[in-house]
Design a protein around this motif. Sequence first.
Motif, short mmCIF file in Angstrom:
data_model
loop_
_atom_site.label_atom_id
_atom_site.label_comp_id
_atom_site.label_asym_id
_atom_site.label_seq_id
_atom_site.Cartn_x
_atom_site.Cartn_y
_atom_site.Cartn_z
N MET A 1 83.49 6.56 82.78
CA MET A 1 83.01 5.80 83.94
C MET A 1 82.39 6.69 85.00
O MET A 1 81.42 6.36 85.65
CB MET A 1 84.16 4.99 84.51
CG MET A 1 83.79 4.14 85.71
SD MET A 1 83.17 2.51 85.34
CE MET A 1 84.64 1.65 84.82
N THR A 2 82.96 7.94 85.19
CA THR A 2 82.38 8.83 86.18
C THR A 2 80.97 9.22 85.80
O THR A 2 80.19 9.60 86.65
CB THR A 2 83.22 10.11 86.35
OG1 THR A 2 83.53 10.60 85.07
CG2 THR A 2 84.47 9.83 87.15
N GLY A 3 80.64 9.12 84.49
CA GLY A 3 79.28 9.43 84.03
C GLY A 3 78.26 8.53 84.69
O GLY A 3 77.08 8.87 84.77
N GLU A 4 78.67 7.35 85.18
CA GLU A 4 77.74 6.42 85.81
C GLU A 4 77.54 6.75 87.29
O GLU A 4 76.71 6.15 87.95
CB GLU A 4 78.27 4.99 85.68
CG GLU A 4 78.28 4.51 84.23
CD GLU A 4 79.08 3.22 84.09
OE1 GLU A 4 79.24 2.50 85.08
OE2 GLU A 4 79.54 2.96 82.97
N LEU A 5 78.32 7.67 87.81
CA LEU A 5 78.18 8.03 89.22
C LEU A 5 76.97 8.92 89.43
O LEU A 5 76.63 9.73 88.57
CB LEU A 5 79.42 8.79 89.71
CG LEU A 5 80.73 8.05 89.82
CD1 LEU A 5 81.81 8.99 90.34
CD2 LEU A 5 80.59 6.86 90.74
N SER A 6 76.34 8.79 90.58
CA SER A 6 75.23 9.68 90.94
C SER A 6 75.81 11.06 91.23
O SER A 6 77.01 11.20 91.53
CB SER A 6 74.53 9.14 92.18
OG SER A 6 75.40 9.24 93.28
N ASP A 9 77.71 11.08 94.45
CA ASP A 9 79.01 10.42 94.40
C ASP A 9 80.04 11.28 93.67
O ASP A 9 81.22 11.26 94.02
CB ASP A 9 78.89 9.04 93.77
CG ASP A 9 78.61 7.97 94.81
OD1 ASP A 9 79.16 8.08 95.93
OD2 ASP A 9 77.81 7.06 94.53
N LYS A 10 79.58 12.02 92.65
CA LYS A 10 80.51 12.93 91.96
C LYS A 10 81.02 13.98 92.94
O LYS A 10 82.19 14.34 92.95
CB LYS A 10 79.83 13.61 90.77
CG LYS A 10 79.64 12.70 89.58
CD LYS A 10 79.01 13.46 88.44
CE LYS A 10 78.71 12.53 87.29
NZ LYS A 10 77.82 13.14 86.28
N GLU A 252 87.76 10.06 83.66
CA GLU A 252 87.57 8.61 83.74
C GLU A 252 88.88 7.93 84.15
O GLU A 252 89.93 8.25 83.63
CB GLU A 252 87.13 8.09 82.37
CG GLU A 252 86.79 6.62 82.37
CD GLU A 252 86.12 6.23 81.07
OE1 GLU A 252 86.33 5.10 80.65
OE2 GLU A 252 85.42 7.06 80.50
N ASP A 254 89.87 3.96 85.20
CA ASP A 254 89.39 2.61 85.47
C ASP A 254 89.95 2.03 86.77
O ASP A 254 89.31 1.24 87.42
CB ASP A 254 89.72 1.68 84.30
CG ASP A 254 88.78 1.92 83.14
OD1 ASP A 254 87.69 2.44 83.39
OD2 ASP A 254 89.16 1.60 82.00
#
Length: 260
Positions: A1-6, A9-10, A252, A254
């Motif tokens: 899910m962190t892969g979807e962060l910009s 945001d990371k 990740e 959730d």
Amino acid sequence: MTGELSPIDKAKFVAAKQAADMVEDGMRVGLGTGSTAAWLVRHLGDRVRDEGLRIKGVPTSLRTAQLARQVGIEVITLDQAGTLNITIDGADEFDGNLNLIKGGGGALLHEKIVAAASEEVVVIADAAKEVGTLGAFPLPIEVIPFGWTTTQMLVEELLVSADVMGRRITLRMNNGKPFVTDEGNHILDLHLSRIGNARQLAMALNQMPGVVENGLFVDLCDKVIIGYSDGRVETRDINEGTVSQDRIDLVENDNLFSDI
Ligand code: 5RP
């Protein structure tokens, strides 16, 4: 899910995680406002749920209070807390002395009172917030609605002799109406480009009738934790004069992302 962060945001995520790990059982914690502080609140909520961490949080805004309750943090008022062990908050800019501009999210008044009540103030930020001299980010000041145009004129006169580069002032708007703070006030944004003497300007602004507080945080911050998108975090301690490096796994989780 962190892969979807910009990437940004990371960076905020890891800075907030490092700060959340500084919080100990039984602490009274000032909870900042903004997108970086929201990560902190989620990380703390994670620790409350998973580790049984017992803390009391003093939020600096209504929206932080709402998020804190959502993630299971006990919320108390500053008056109930008295003093705080630690406050963790974001910033719009920080300089080499850890002086700050805050208030981009409009919560500077409560943020400054909460910071002043804290034994330790930790700022969490991405690297883009670091500046050589404060002022590129417009300086927010909270003004009471009564006679705010007069207050603006007084501040304009003050700025003529102040050590700043720009002097434009704008009233912060929200959906076509003046922005209203949690205390029912308005925000004037001062486009100064460069602030030569933050301490002097902060004191002068607070002497203006109608100005409730300004977003310059001088000598209030003890540590800054700078996050990077690859998981690196750097902690600078202004009192100890130390700099330390660490790395956080972007794992990740959730629970953390369920409300995004
Ligand atoms: C709110 C603030 C915030 O800490 C500041 O605006 C930084 O916000 P973000 O973490 O979203 O960049 O001062 O009043």
